[in-house]
Design an enzyme around this catalytic site. Structure first.
Site: not given
Length: 609
Positions: A427, A544
């Site tokens: 990410s 997340h």
């Protein structure tokens, strides 16, 4: 019927027999909505819809004053008297702007009797709960027509400013409902059994209805129209744009947008969504084009790049909604590997396997990764790397779809690949560079207070440790300090700021060696300590962590693209999803702000735990 067009600069006003302003266009008109008092049988062969017919203008000649064109012989010629009335109803002047939208005095409604005489009345007719079904339906259709005819986003923003300020919560009705609630509650306390319960429920219902803004009714009625939910998604995109354009005066628009977001969250619930795998071989070209256009994290450079991302060891999952069956709402790109990827090059660089794209280039049937491992002895797939998740609809911002997509995709992959052991992401860290630049600026300006939360209160007031400051002064160009510790810190921060202002330091081995541990520690601090209320300041980290993931590893030099360098000096993060830990991690984070982080990350902060 003759349609008379009057020209003022580039704005055209169309006037019909009923003296209605039916269309406002910027530039040469192509088509218009018009309305008549007569029924649909009066115009054979012309589409008729709720009192409105669509007329396509083939040719319109315009001079400096006015013109007219014959559209249908079955319609009467507009009278000069009615044209004069229309001129009174709408003030012709400069080009239509957002400020003038609310001044429109007549919009298509299908008949003159009982029709609203301005846009605000039309909106109220479409949103009131007391209107008859037929009246409300016609008003909603007319509102949609008016909205779609507005030529610029500024005009649509003004539409929502008008709606939010006049169709918002009604203070007088809420106050009256509160008084009724208090009366019924006290009456219920004096009664017993079912009577007391009925009084409480009746008071609660009145209070609930009073607190619901009229524009919520408008949204629900629009949703009932053909393609209404898709239109509402586009409408919310315009609301968000208006809220960002006029932040100081957009509180009512933001509140209205939030109400629509709540409705969309119900209408786009995961029970309704359809998970679908997109492939190079079976998906239509129109859908693949939307995949290219919708990729927001790592841009796709043409068809060859897309084909590589849809290869044998790649998966692309998307959510679809029944009301938007051809629109992928969220896209999740996944790479299947034998280890946790630390760089974008590990998942995006071309390879012989991906470039061949079996089943496409060679015409052979596509095989899964487990099939290939058995056939040619290649590495066994043990890890699924989610390296890009993109929402394609700005109007669905804030509607939680990505988290459910990841979880459903994980379950799908586990069913498909028995050898799968780890689910991780690769990410970006979109806010790190901006945060560090602002932090260095405040340090140099002598600002020791952090306005966004308590993160820096827990961090030492100086940005760099003494060892880091000394290392910066050894390696980076700087102005010689006077010897005091504060001056050494300021000089080190100044030299660091100057070095990081461009990417040239990456080509200097000494500077690279000195800055890597400093930036890695600061990045760990940013992800773990910097907060907005209890949530992580970084939006991707917050996403997340709310989903129950672990902050697993920070990767150096993971994305050397311009976007990666501008976001976080090329660093990226692995978040790990352990399905058995998701629920507990989510609860700890949302309730207490606790972040589940691995030892690899915590070791980057030896003096900041």
């Amino acid at each position: 019927m003759y349609l008379k067009w009057q020209r003022t600069e580039t704005t055209f006003l169309c006037i019909t027999e009923a003296a209605k302003v039916v269309s406002i266009r910027t530039g040469a008109p192509k088509r218009l909505w018009t309305c008549f008092e007569k029924g649909p049988g009066s115009f054979p062969g012309v589409p008729f819809n709720n009192g409105c017919i669509r007329v396509d203008i083939k040719r319109v000649s315009v001079d400096s004053n006015s013109c007219s064109t014959n559209v249908s012989r079955s319609c009467a010629t507009s009278s000069h008297e009615n044209i004069a009335k229309a001129d009174e109803a709408f003030s012709l002047g400069k080009d239509l702007t957002g400020q003038e939208v609310s001044q429109v005095r007549s919009w298509p409604m299908g008949s003159t009797e009982g029709s609203p005489n301005d846009l605000l009345t039309l909106l109220r007719a479409a949103s009131t709960t007391t209107a008859s079904g037929v009246t409300a339906q016609r008003a909603v259709v007319a509102c949609i027509s008016v909205y779609q005819d507005l030529p610029r986003s500024v005009d649509r923003g003004a539409f929502w400013q008008l709606a939010s300020r006049n169709l918002g919560p009604r203070r007088s009705e809420i106050d009256a409902a509160i008084r009724t609630w208090n009366e019924l509650s006290s009456r219920g306390e004096e009664g017993d059994g079912s009577d007391a319960g009925q009084a409480t429920l009746r008071g609660a219902k009145l209070l609930q209805d009073a607190c619901q803004p009229p524009y919520v009714t408008l949204f629900r009625r629009i949703a009932q129209q053909p393609e209404g939910i898709q239109l509402l998604v586009r409408m919310r995109e315009d609301m968000l744009e208006e809220a960002g354009r006029a932040a100081a005066a957009s509180a009512p628009v933001r509140a209205m947008s939030e109400s629509l977001r709540t409705l969309l969250s119900d209408w786009f619930s995961t029970g309704i969504m359809r998970l679908e795998r997109i492939s190079w071989k079976t998906s239509p070209a129109a859908l693949l084009e939307k995949v290219v256009a919708g990729e927001a994290v790592h841009s796709i450079r043409g068809w060859r790049d897309l084909r590589r991302r849809l290869g044998r060891r790649k998966r692309l999952f998307a959510f679809f909604h029944p009301s938007m069956p051809e629109e992928p709402l969220v896209l999740l790109h996944t790479a299947l590997t034998d280890s946790v990827a630390a760089r974008m090059a590990d998942v995006l660089l071309p390879s012989e396997e991906e470039d061949e794209a079996p089943g496409v280039a060679s015409g052979r049937p596509e095989r899964g990764p487990s099939d290939r491992q058995r056939a040619d002895g290649g590495p066994t797939v043990t890890t699924a790397v989610f390296y890009s998740i993109s929402s394609t609809q700005p109007g669905l911002r804030g509607v939680e779809l990505g988290n459910f997509l990841i979880k459903q995709a994980a379950q799908e992959l586990q069913r498909e690949i028995p050898t799968l052991q780890m689910l991780v992401t690769l990410s970006p860290i979109p806010g790190f560079r901006q945060w560090l630049e602002e932090r260095m600026h405040r340090e140099l300006q002598g600002e020791e207070e952090d306005e966004q939360g308590a993160g820096l209160a827990r961090m030492r007031r100086q940005l760099l440790t003494d060892a880091e400051a000394s290392r910066c002064l050894e390696v980076l160009p700087h102005t010689a300090p006077s010897g005091r510790r504060a001056c050494c810190q300021a000089a080190a921060v100044a030299s660091l700021s100057e070095a990081l202002s461009s990417d040239e330091w990456r080509a200097n081995p000494k500077a690279l060696d000195a800055l890597k541990p400093i930036l890695m520690r600061l990045c760990a601090h940013y992800l773990l300590r910097e907060r907005r209320r209890k949530s992580a300041l970084d939006p991707v980290a917050n996403f997340h962590l709310r989903n129950g993931a672990w902050l697993w590893r920070i990767n150096w030099d993971a994305d050397a693209s311009n976007a990666g360098l501008s976001r976080s000096y090329g660093m990226m993060v692995n978040y790990r999803y352990i399905l058995d830990d998701i629920e507990q991690n989510n609860r700890n984070y949302t309730e207490e702000g606790h972040i589940a982080a691995s030892n690899n990350v915590m070791e980057l902060l030896p003096n900041d735990n």
